[in-house]
Design a protein around this motif. Sequence first.
Motif, PDB file in Angstrom:
ATOM      1  N   GLY A 103       0.793  -1.219   0.000  1.00 16.68           N
ATOM      2  CA  GLY A 103       0.000   0.000   0.000  1.00 16.68           C
ATOM      3  C   GLY A 103       0.825   1.269   0.000  1.00 16.68           C
ATOM      4  O   GLY A 103       0.281   2.355   0.024  1.00 16.68           O
ATOM      5  N   THR A 104       2.134   1.149   0.012  1.00 14.26           N
ATOM      6  CA  THR A 104       2.973   2.342  -0.014  1.00 14.26           C
ATOM      7  C   THR A 104       3.556   2.518  -1.411  1.00 14.26           C
ATOM      8  O   THR A 104       3.706   1.567  -2.163  1.00 14.26           O
ATOM      9  CB  THR A 104       4.127   2.243   0.999  1.00 14.26           C
ATOM     10  OG1 THR A 104       4.913   1.099   0.667  1.00 14.26           O
ATOM     11  CG2 THR A 104       3.595   2.113   2.410  1.00 14.26           C
ATOM     12  N   LEU A 105       3.887   3.734  -1.720  1.00 12.00           N
ATOM     13  CA  LEU A 105       4.500   4.016  -3.020  1.00 12.00           C
ATOM     14  C   LEU A 105       6.005   3.829  -2.919  1.00 12.00           C
ATOM     15  O   LEU A 105       6.625   4.266  -1.964  1.00 12.00           O
ATOM     16  CB  LEU A 105       4.182   5.434  -3.469  1.00 12.00           C
ATOM     17  CG  LEU A 105       2.718   5.716  -3.789  1.00 12.00           C
ATOM     18  CD1 LEU A 105       2.538   7.175  -4.141  1.00 12.00           C
ATOM     19  CD2 LEU A 105       2.234   4.845  -4.914  1.00 12.00           C
ATOM     20  N   SER A 106       6.556   3.223  -3.909  1.00 13.42           N
ATOM     21  CA  SER A 106       8.003   3.019  -3.944  1.00 13.42           C
ATOM     22  C   SER A 106       8.589   3.868  -5.068  1.00 13.42           C
ATOM     23  O   SER A 106       7.851   4.413  -5.890  1.00 13.42           O
ATOM     24  CB  SER A 106       8.316   1.544  -4.179  1.00 13.42           C
ATOM     25  OG  SER A 106       7.950   1.169  -5.485  1.00 13.42           O
ATOM     26  N   PRO A 107       9.896   3.996  -5.110  1.00  9.73           N
ATOM     27  CA  PRO A 107      10.512   4.739  -6.215  1.00  9.73           C
ATOM     28  C   PRO A 107      10.164   4.140  -7.581  1.00  9.73           C
ATOM     29  O   PRO A 107      10.135   4.853  -8.572  1.00  9.73           O
ATOM     30  CB  PRO A 107      12.007   4.639  -5.930  1.00  9.73           C
ATOM     31  CG  PRO A 107      12.092   4.419  -4.459  1.00  9.73           C
ATOM     32  CD  PRO A 107      10.881   3.631  -4.089  1.00  9.73           C
ATOM     33  N   TRP A 108       9.898   2.854  -7.620  1.00  6.91           N
ATOM     34  CA  TRP A 108       9.516   2.228  -8.893  1.00  6.91           C
ATOM     35  C   TRP A 108       8.195   2.770  -9.401  1.00  6.91           C
ATOM     36  O   TRP A 108       7.999   2.921 -10.608  1.00  6.91           O
ATOM     37  CB  TRP A 108       9.440   0.712  -8.742  1.00  6.91           C
ATOM     38  CG  TRP A 108      10.786   0.096  -8.621  1.00  6.91           C
ATOM     39  CD1 TRP A 108      11.352  -0.431  -7.500  1.00  6.91           C
ATOM     40  CD2 TRP A 108      11.771  -0.030  -9.656  1.00  6.91           C
ATOM     41  NE1 TRP A 108      12.620  -0.880  -7.771  1.00  6.91           N
ATOM     42  CE2 TRP A 108      12.900  -0.641  -9.097  1.00  6.91           C
ATOM     43  CE3 TRP A 108      11.802   0.326 -11.001  1.00  6.91           C
ATOM     44  CZ2 TRP A 108      14.036  -0.915  -9.820  1.00  6.91           C
ATOM     45  CZ3 TRP A 108      12.938   0.048 -11.731  1.00  6.91           C
ATOM     46  CH2 TRP A 108      14.041  -0.550 -11.153  1.00  6.91           C
ATOM     47  N   HIS A 109       7.264   3.076  -8.510  1.00  6.81           N
ATOM     48  CA  HIS A 109       5.987   3.641  -8.928  1.00  6.81           C
ATOM     49  C   HIS A 109       6.202   5.003  -9.590  1.00  6.81           C
ATOM     50  O   HIS A 109       5.612   5.302 -10.629  1.00  6.81           O
ATOM     51  CB  HIS A 109       5.041   3.798  -7.735  1.00  6.81           C
ATOM     52  CG  HIS A 109       4.560   2.511  -7.185  1.00  6.81           C
ATOM     53  ND1 HIS A 109       5.019   2.007  -6.000  1.00  6.81           N
ATOM     54  CD2 HIS A 109       3.663   1.612  -7.663  1.00  6.81           C
ATOM     55  CE1 HIS A 109       4.416   0.871  -5.762  1.00  6.81           C
ATOM     56  NE2 HIS A 109       3.594   0.596  -6.760  1.00  6.81           N
ATOM     57  N   ALA A 110       7.029   5.826  -8.981  1.00  7.34           N
ATOM     58  CA  ALA A 110       7.318   7.142  -9.542  1.00  7.34           C
ATOM     59  C   ALA A 110       7.995   7.011 -10.900  1.00  7.34           C
ATOM     60  O   ALA A 110       7.677   7.758 -11.835  1.00  7.34           O
ATOM     61  CB  ALA A 110       8.192   7.945  -8.586  1.00  7.34           C
ATOM     62  N   LEU A 111       8.903   6.053 -11.026  1.00  4.52           N
ATOM     63  CA  LEU A 111       9.585   5.845 -12.300  1.00  4.52           C
ATOM     64  C   LEU A 111       8.605   5.419 -13.380  1.00  4.52           C
ATOM     65  O   LEU A 111       8.664   5.921 -14.516  1.00  4.52           O
ATOM     66  CB  LEU A 111      10.687   4.794 -12.133  1.00  4.52           C
ATOM     67  CG  LEU A 111      11.500   4.479 -13.381  1.00  4.52           C
ATOM     68  CD1 LEU A 111      12.303   5.702 -13.808  1.00  4.52           C
ATOM     69  CD2 LEU A 111      12.412   3.302 -13.131  1.00  4.52           C
ATOM     70  N   VAL A 112       7.682   4.554 -13.054  1.00  3.50           N
ATOM     71  CA  VAL A 112       6.684   4.102 -14.029  1.00  3.50           C
ATOM     72  C   VAL A 112       5.789   5.268 -14.447  1.00  3.50           C
ATOM     73  O   VAL A 112       5.487   5.441 -15.633  1.00  3.50           O
ATOM     74  CB  VAL A 112       5.860   2.931 -13.458  1.00  3.50           C
ATOM     75  CG1 VAL A 112       4.665   2.622 -14.332  1.00  3.50           C
ATOM     76  CG2 VAL A 112       6.734   1.703 -13.300  1.00  3.50           C
ATOM     77  N   VAL A 113       5.391   6.098 -13.498  1.00  2.22           N
ATOM     78  CA  VAL A 113       4.541   7.250 -13.822  1.00  2.22           C
ATOM     79  C   VAL A 113       5.281   8.216 -14.743  1.00  2.22           C
ATOM     80  O   VAL A 113       4.719   8.725 -15.718  1.00  2.22           O
ATOM     81  CB  VAL A 113       4.074   7.961 -12.529  1.00  2.22           C
ATOM     82  CG1 VAL A 113       3.418   9.292 -12.834  1.00  2.22           C
ATOM     83  CG2 VAL A 113       3.132   7.057 -11.757  1.00  2.22           C
ATOM     84  N   VAL A 114       6.544   8.467 -14.471  1.00  2.64           N
ATOM     85  CA  VAL A 114       7.337   9.364 -15.320  1.00  2.64           C
ATOM     86  C   VAL A 114       7.498   8.780 -16.716  1.00  2.64           C
ATOM     87  O   VAL A 114       7.371   9.498 -17.722  1.00  2.64           O
ATOM     88  CB  VAL A 114       8.713   9.659 -14.668  1.00  2.64           C
ATOM     89  CG1 VAL A 114       9.652  10.342 -15.645  1.00  2.64           C
ATOM     90  CG2 VAL A 114       8.525  10.501 -13.427  1.00  2.64           C
ATOM     91  N   MET A 115       7.732   7.490 -16.803  1.00  3.27           N
ATOM     92  CA  MET A 115       7.885   6.846 -18.120  1.00  3.27           C
ATOM     93  C   MET A 115       6.584   6.941 -18.925  1.00  3.27           C
ATOM     94  O   MET A 115       6.616   7.238 -20.117  1.00  3.27           O
ATOM     95  CB  MET A 115       8.293   5.382 -17.941  1.00  3.27           C
ATOM     96  CG  MET A 115       9.614   5.178 -17.265  1.00  3.27           C
ATOM     97  SD  MET A 115      11.006   5.236 -18.356  1.00  3.27           S
ATOM     98  CE  MET A 115      10.754   3.799 -19.329  1.00  3.27           C
ATOM     99  N   ILE A 116       5.454   6.716 -18.286  1.00  2.00           N
ATOM    100  CA  ILE A 116       4.170   6.823 -18.988  1.00  2.00           C
ATOM    101  C   ILE A 116       3.927   8.255 -19.425  1.00  2.00           C
ATOM    102  O   ILE A 116       3.471   8.510 -20.542  1.00  2.00           O
ATOM    103  CB  ILE A 116       3.027   6.308 -18.083  1.00  2.00           C
ATOM    104  CG1 ILE A 116       3.156   4.799 -17.909  1.00  2.00           C
ATOM    105  CG2 ILE A 116       1.673   6.665 -18.655  1.00  2.00           C
ATOM    106  CD1 ILE A 116       2.210   4.206 -16.904  1.00  2.00           C
ATOM    107  N   PHE A 117       4.268   9.215 -18.562  1.00  2.00           N
ATOM    108  CA  PHE A 117       4.110  10.628 -18.916  1.00  2.00           C
ATOM    109  C   PHE A 117       4.953  10.966 -20.139  1.00  2.00           C
ATOM    110  O   PHE A 117       4.499  11.653 -21.052  1.00  2.00           O
ATOM    111  CB  PHE A 117       4.508  11.502 -17.714  1.00  2.00           C
ATOM    112  CG  PHE A 117       4.178  12.945 -17.896  1.00  2.00           C
ATOM    113  CD1 PHE A 117       2.901  13.408 -17.686  1.00  2.00           C
ATOM    114  CD2 PHE A 117       5.164  13.861 -18.268  1.00  2.00           C
ATOM    115  CE1 PHE A 117       2.588  14.740 -17.847  1.00  2.00           C
ATOM    116  CE2 PHE A 117       4.864  15.196 -18.428  1.00  2.00           C
ATOM    117  CZ  PHE A 117       3.566  15.637 -18.216  1.00  2.00           C
TER     118      PHE A 117
END
Length: 59
Positions: A3-17
């Motif tokens: 349930g917590t956000l990890s750096p991988w989540h941020a990386l995936v969001v940036v890649m999709i953006f």
Amino acid sequence: MTGTLSPWHALVVVMIFLLLFGSKHMPAAARSLDTSMRIFTPPQPSPDPLPSPSQTSAQ
């Protein structure tokens, strides 16, 4: 999932953006985000200026 956000989540969001908007639109998006942040954040009080040498010697 914990349930917590990890750096991988941020990386995936940036890649999709990047995939959706491309590198040509990134500077405009960054400027827009900067402008929005300046509007919504309250101004920070400026720190007291350092006393000039003439003020310190008079005391």
